[in-house]
Every structure is written in structure tokens, then in C-alpha cells.
Write an enzyme that holds these catalytic residues in place. Structure first.
Site, PDB file in Angstrom:
ATOM      1  N   ARG A  56      -9.223   1.198   8.615  1.00 29.74           N
ATOM      2  CA  ARG A  56      -8.844  -0.186   8.885  1.00 29.74           C
ATOM      3  C   ARG A  56      -9.955  -0.933   9.595  1.00 29.74           C
ATOM      4  O   ARG A  56      -9.797  -2.125   9.877  1.00 29.74           O
ATOM      5  CB  ARG A  56      -7.592  -0.208   9.769  1.00 29.74           C
ATOM      6  CG  ARG A  56      -6.295  -0.478   8.989  1.00 29.74           C
ATOM      7  CD  ARG A  56      -5.170  -0.480   9.991  1.00 29.74           C
ATOM      8  NE  ARG A  56      -4.014  -1.203   9.584  1.00 29.74           N
ATOM      9  CZ  ARG A  56      -2.874  -0.613   9.174  1.00 29.74           C
ATOM     10  NH1 ARG A  56      -2.805   0.693   9.046  1.00 29.74           N
ATOM     11  NH2 ARG A  56      -1.828  -1.351   8.891  1.00 29.74           N
TER      12      ARG A  56
ATOM     13  N   LYS B 200       0.833  -1.211   0.000  1.00 29.72           N
ATOM     14  CA  LYS B 200       0.000   0.000   0.000  1.00 29.72           C
ATOM     15  C   LYS B 200       0.862   1.254   0.000  1.00 29.72           C
ATOM     16  O   LYS B 200       0.655   2.173  -0.783  1.00 29.72           O
ATOM     17  CB  LYS B 200      -0.916   0.042   1.239  1.00 29.72           C
ATOM     18  CG  LYS B 200      -1.866  -1.116   1.365  1.00 29.72           C
ATOM     19  CD  LYS B 200      -2.736  -0.985   2.596  1.00 29.72           C
ATOM     20  CE  LYS B 200      -1.989  -1.040   3.914  1.00 29.72           C
ATOM     21  NZ  LYS B 200      -1.302  -2.329   4.168  1.00 29.72           N
TER      22      LYS B 200
ATOM     23  N   ARG C  88      -0.646  -9.516  13.194  1.00 32.79           N
ATOM     24  CA  ARG C  88      -1.152  -8.431  12.336  1.00 32.79           C
ATOM     25  C   ARG C  88      -2.019  -8.982  11.211  1.00 32.79           C
ATOM     26  O   ARG C  88      -3.011  -8.366  10.830  1.00 32.79           O
ATOM     27  CB  ARG C  88       0.020  -7.614  11.771  1.00 32.79           C
ATOM     28  CG  ARG C  88       0.754  -6.842  12.855  1.00 32.79           C
ATOM     29  CD  ARG C  88       1.967  -6.130  12.308  1.00 32.79           C
ATOM     30  NE  ARG C  88       1.602  -4.995  11.502  1.00 32.79           N
ATOM     31  CZ  ARG C  88       2.437  -4.370  10.664  1.00 32.79           C
ATOM     32  NH1 ARG C  88       3.667  -4.820  10.526  1.00 32.79           N
ATOM     33  NH2 ARG C  88       2.036  -3.343   9.985  1.00 32.79           N
TER      34      ARG C  88
ATOM     35  N   ARG D 170      11.498  -3.054  11.312  1.00 36.40           N
ATOM     36  CA  ARG D 170      10.561  -2.513  12.302  1.00 36.40           C
ATOM     37  C   ARG D 170      10.190  -3.596  13.306  1.00 36.40           C
ATOM     38  O   ARG D 170      10.029  -4.748  12.939  1.00 36.40           O
ATOM     39  CB  ARG D 170       9.267  -2.065  11.587  1.00 36.40           C
ATOM     40  CG  ARG D 170       9.270  -0.615  11.187  1.00 36.40           C
ATOM     41  CD  ARG D 170       8.166  -0.276  10.208  1.00 36.40           C
ATOM     42  NE  ARG D 170       6.829  -0.775  10.542  1.00 36.40           N
ATOM     43  CZ  ARG D 170       5.764  -0.579   9.752  1.00 36.40           C
ATOM     44  NH1 ARG D 170       5.879   0.097   8.624  1.00 36.40           N
ATOM     45  NH2 ARG D 170       4.583  -1.054  10.092  1.00 36.40           N
TER      46      ARG D 170
ATOM     47  N   ARG E 111      11.387  -6.210   4.599  1.00 31.18           N
ATOM     48  CA  ARG E 111      11.186  -4.755   4.617  1.00 31.18           C
ATOM     49  C   ARG E 111      12.169  -4.109   5.580  1.00 31.18           C
ATOM     50  O   ARG E 111      12.408  -4.596   6.679  1.00 31.18           O
ATOM     51  CB  ARG E 111       9.743  -4.435   5.048  1.00 31.18           C
ATOM     52  CG  ARG E 111       9.525  -2.939   5.220  1.00 31.18           C
ATOM     53  CD  ARG E 111       8.080  -2.532   5.090  1.00 31.18           C
ATOM     54  NE  ARG E 111       7.221  -3.039   6.150  1.00 31.18           N
ATOM     55  CZ  ARG E 111       5.913  -2.802   6.213  1.00 31.18           C
ATOM     56  NH1 ARG E 111       5.323  -2.080   5.267  1.00 31.18           N
ATOM     57  NH2 ARG E 111       5.193  -3.290   7.192  1.00 31.18           N
TER      58      ARG E 111
HETATM   59  P1  ADP Z   1       2.283  -1.780   3.249  1.00 30.52           P
HETATM   60  O1  ADP Z   1       2.326  -0.276   3.155  1.00 30.52           O
HETATM   61  O2  ADP Z   1       1.069  -2.369   2.576  1.00 30.52           O
HETATM   62  O3  ADP Z   1       2.458  -2.289   4.647  1.00 30.52           O
HETATM   63  P2  ADP Z   1       4.859  -1.649   1.838  1.00 30.52           P
HETATM   64  O4  ADP Z   1       4.522  -0.758   0.693  1.00 30.52           O
HETATM   65  O5  ADP Z   1       5.696  -1.090   2.928  1.00 30.52           O
HETATM   66  O6  ADP Z   1       3.513  -2.343   2.432  1.00 30.52           O
HETATM   67  O7  ADP Z   1       5.552  -2.957   1.227  1.00 30.52           O
HETATM   68  C1  ADP Z   1       5.996  -4.022   2.090  1.00 30.52           C
HETATM   69  C2  ADP Z   1       7.375  -4.495   1.616  1.00 30.52           C
HETATM   70  O8  ADP Z   1       7.253  -5.155   0.359  1.00 30.52           O
HETATM   71  C3  ADP Z   1       8.369  -3.353   1.415  1.00 30.52           C
HETATM   72  O9  ADP Z   1       9.636  -3.815   1.823  1.00 30.52           O
HETATM   73  C4  ADP Z   1       8.307  -3.076  -0.093  1.00 30.52           C
HETATM   74  O10 ADP Z   1       9.553  -2.591  -0.591  1.00 30.52           O
HETATM   75  C5  ADP Z   1       8.003  -4.466  -0.661  1.00 30.52           C
HETATM   76  N1  ADP Z   1       7.100  -4.423  -1.830  1.00 30.52           N
HETATM   77  C6  ADP Z   1       6.061  -3.573  -2.061  1.00 30.52           C
HETATM   78  N2  ADP Z   1       5.436  -3.873  -3.227  1.00 30.52           N
HETATM   79  C7  ADP Z   1       6.092  -4.949  -3.732  1.00 30.52           C
HETATM   80  C8  ADP Z   1       5.941  -5.745  -4.935  1.00 30.52           C
HETATM   81  N3  ADP Z   1       4.968  -5.484  -5.812  1.00 30.52           N
HETATM   82  N4  ADP Z   1       6.805  -6.775  -5.116  1.00 30.52           N
HETATM   83  C9  ADP Z   1       7.778  -7.044  -4.210  1.00 30.52           C
HETATM   84  N5  ADP Z   1       7.989  -6.333  -3.085  1.00 30.52           N
HETATM   85  C10 ADP Z   1       7.159  -5.299  -2.838  1.00 30.52           C
HETATM   86  P1  AMP Z   2       1.150   0.588   8.956  1.00 35.97           P
HETATM   87  O1  AMP Z   2       2.384   1.414   8.852  1.00 35.97           O
HETATM   88  O2  AMP Z   2       0.007   1.117   8.105  1.00 35.97           O
HETATM   89  O3  AMP Z   2       1.389  -0.883   8.715  1.00 35.97           O
HETATM   90  O4  AMP Z   2       0.634   0.737  10.468  1.00 35.97           O
HETATM   91  C1  AMP Z   2       1.423   0.297  11.560  1.00 35.97           C
HETATM   92  C2  AMP Z   2       0.541   0.111  12.791  1.00 35.97           C
HETATM   93  O5  AMP Z   2      -0.054   1.383  13.147  1.00 35.97           O
HETATM   94  C3  AMP Z   2      -0.640  -0.848  12.645  1.00 35.97           C
HETATM   95  O6  AMP Z   2      -0.276  -2.201  12.837  1.00 35.97           O
HETATM   96  C4  AMP Z   2      -1.572  -0.315  13.728  1.00 35.97           C
HETATM   97  O7  AMP Z   2      -1.164  -0.735  15.023  1.00 35.97           O
HETATM   98  C5  AMP Z   2      -1.368   1.189  13.655  1.00 35.97           C
HETATM   99  N1  AMP Z   2      -2.333   1.828  12.714  1.00 35.97           N
HETATM  100  C6  AMP Z   2      -2.039   2.467  11.550  1.00 35.97           C
HETATM  101  N2  AMP Z   2      -3.157   2.918  10.967  1.00 35.97           N
HETATM  102  C7  AMP Z   2      -4.193   2.551  11.775  1.00 35.97           C
HETATM  103  C8  AMP Z   2      -5.602   2.702  11.709  1.00 35.97           C
HETATM  104  N3  AMP Z   2      -6.212   3.318  10.681  1.00 35.97           N
HETATM  105  N4  AMP Z   2      -6.349   2.201  12.730  1.00 35.97           N
HETATM  106  C9  AMP Z   2      -5.764   1.572  13.765  1.00 35.97           C
HETATM  107  N5  AMP Z   2      -4.450   1.386  13.881  1.00 35.97           N
HETATM  108  C10 AMP Z   2      -3.654   1.859  12.898  1.00 35.97           C
END
Ligand code: ADP
Ligand code: AMP
Length: 214
Positions: free
Chosen positions: A88, A13, A171, A160, A127
């Protein structure tokens, strides 16, 4: 253009939201980033949020809804925005719809980035996040130029705490239970767009730009 990104933690995302924000010149609003900035700055909100985040749980709706509703009402959001990590839960989605309706606005697209759970585990394990600017990388799929160092600000890259395997499983459970119902919610509203998030990062983005019509 008001866009919501849906998908499991680690689906991509944030990666896609940043690219959308850059291409369409709209703000990228990540609630996860907002909480992490609050944790870094030692605010009360950060302290409260951290206790939930560290356990892989969602931060309670009352700590997140007002924050987002205030943010999307700011001037720089007038031309649209991309929301990443919000809503969410169904109550968050309903609160957003209500707040937007009061402004005479509505969400245009809910983009669901679909990635099966088995791929999520390796996505999260690879990541890396920058301790300075929060930029994210993947050791294999989106590697920094120098190992362990942020391309943008030169600070250290870390795994992280909530991306550690013991928390990722929790999660994912929370995602399926509390967030996945939003897919039906936005399908019923007629604005759901599903994309295959297992494709290459640029291919996923290409599909999204075709949906957004540019
Ligand atoms: P989210 O915001 O949904 O938690 P991220 O955008 O941070 O996810 O992506 C999670 C991990 O996967 C990151 O390390 C990112 O670089 C990697 N990633 C994102 N999209 C892809 C993809 N299409 N293919 C492979 N790796 C990806
Ligand atoms: P993210 O970076 O989007 O993966 O968010 C990291 C963490 O922040 C999640 O696992 C939740 O604990 C908290 N968080 C982020 N956005 C929300 C939301 N809209 N509602 C509740 N918790 C959230």
C-alpha cells in the site's frame, strides 16, 4: 502465479482476490484480514494496528512488511498467491521486491481495479462483514440469502467501523496520497493490468481471467 491487487478501498480487491484464489487454487493473503484477526484475538499487533485502522490511516510499514515477507515464504505460497491490500506504499512494494529477489522470485501481475471515488462511497456504505468468519457482502450487489446473516457461518453481519462515512473520506485521501503511486511503480515494471471495477462482479472476474490467461 504471483498477483497483487491494487485499487481504492472498496474497489473490489477482496471480492476478486477470493475468486482468483479459488479458481487457481492459490492462497489469498489479505493484510486487512490478518489485522482484523489479530484485533479479534486481542494480540499486541492487533492493538497497535487498531489505533491506525480506526482513524482510516495506514498501519506503519514496519508492522506489516515482515508479516507479509514471512507469509509469502511459506510452503503453500510456492505455487503463487494473490496479495490483497499489500503493498500500500512504495516502501512496502520495494521491500516485497527485495524479499522476492532474494528468493529468486518476482511479482507476475499487478491488477488495478479501477473505481471512481463517487462509486466508492456507496460501495463502502453497503458493505457488510461477518463478525464470525470475516466474509464480506454488499446489501445491494452481493446480498446474503437472509438479511444480516452470514451465508457461510450464520453469524451476524455488521458495517465495519472503518466503512462508516466519516472514515471512508479519510481512507480515500490516504489511498490517493500513499497507495496510488504504486500504479506508476508497477507500470514501470511492465506488469500493471488495469480493469474496470465498476462492471458487474462476474464481468470483472472474466476480464481478470482473460489477463491471467485461463
Ligand atoms: P476491497 O477489498 O477493495 O476493499 P471489497 O471486495 O470488499 O473491496 O468490495 C467492497 C464492497 O463492494 C463489498 O461490499 C462488495 O460486495 C462490493 N463489490 C465488490 N465488487 C463489486 C462490483 N464489481 N460491483 C458492485 N459491488 C461490488
Ligand atoms: P483492508 O481490509 O485492506 O481495507 O484494510 C483495512 C485497514 O487495515 C486499512 O485501512 C489499513 O489501516 C490497514 N492495512 C491493511 N493492509 C495494510 C498495509 N499493507 N499497509 C498499511 N496498513 C494496512
Amino acid at each position: 502465479m504471483k498477483i497483487i491487487m491494487l485499487g481504492a478501498p472498496g474497489a473490489g480487491k477482496g471480492t476478486q482476490a477470493k475468486k482468483i484464489a479459488a479458481k487457481y487454487d492459490i492462497p489469498h493473503i489479505s493484510t486487512g484480514d490478518i489485522f482484523r484477526a489479530n484485533i479479534k484475538n486481542g494480540t499486541d499487533l492487533g492493538k497497535k494496528a487498531k489505533t491506525y485502522m480506526d482513524q482510516g490511516l495506514l498501519v506503519p510499514d514496519e508492522l506489516v512488511v515482515d508479516l507479509v515477507v514471512d507469509r509469502v515464504a511459506q510452503d503453500d505460497c510456492a505455487g503463487g498467491y494473490v496479495l490483497d491490500g499489500f503493498p500500500r506504499t512504495i516502501p512496502q512494494a520495494e521491500a516485497l521486491d527485495k524479499a522476492l529477489a532474494a528468493l529468486g522470485q518476482k511479482v507476475d501481475y499487478a491488477i488495478d481495479v479501477e473505481v471512481p471515488d463517487e462509486n466508492i462511497i456507496s460501495r463502502m456504505g453497503g458493505r457488510r462483514a461477518c463478525v464470525g468468519c470475516g466474509a464480506t457482502y454488499h446489501m445491494e450487489y452481493a446480498a446474503p440469502k437472509a438479511e444480516g446473516i452470514c451465508d457461510t457461518c450464520g453469524k451476524e453481519l455488521i458495517l465495519r467501523d472503518d466503512d462508516k462515512p466519516e472514515t471512508v473520506g479519510k481512507r480515500l485521501d490516504v489511498y490517493h496520497e500513499q497507495t496510488q503511486p504504486l500504479i506508476d511503480y508497477y507500470a514501470s515494471a511492465g506488469i500493471l493490468k488495469e480493469v474496470d471495477g465498476t462492471a458487474d462482479i462476474n464481468d470483472v472476474f472474466q476480464t481478470i481471467t482473460e489477463i491471467l490467461g485461463a
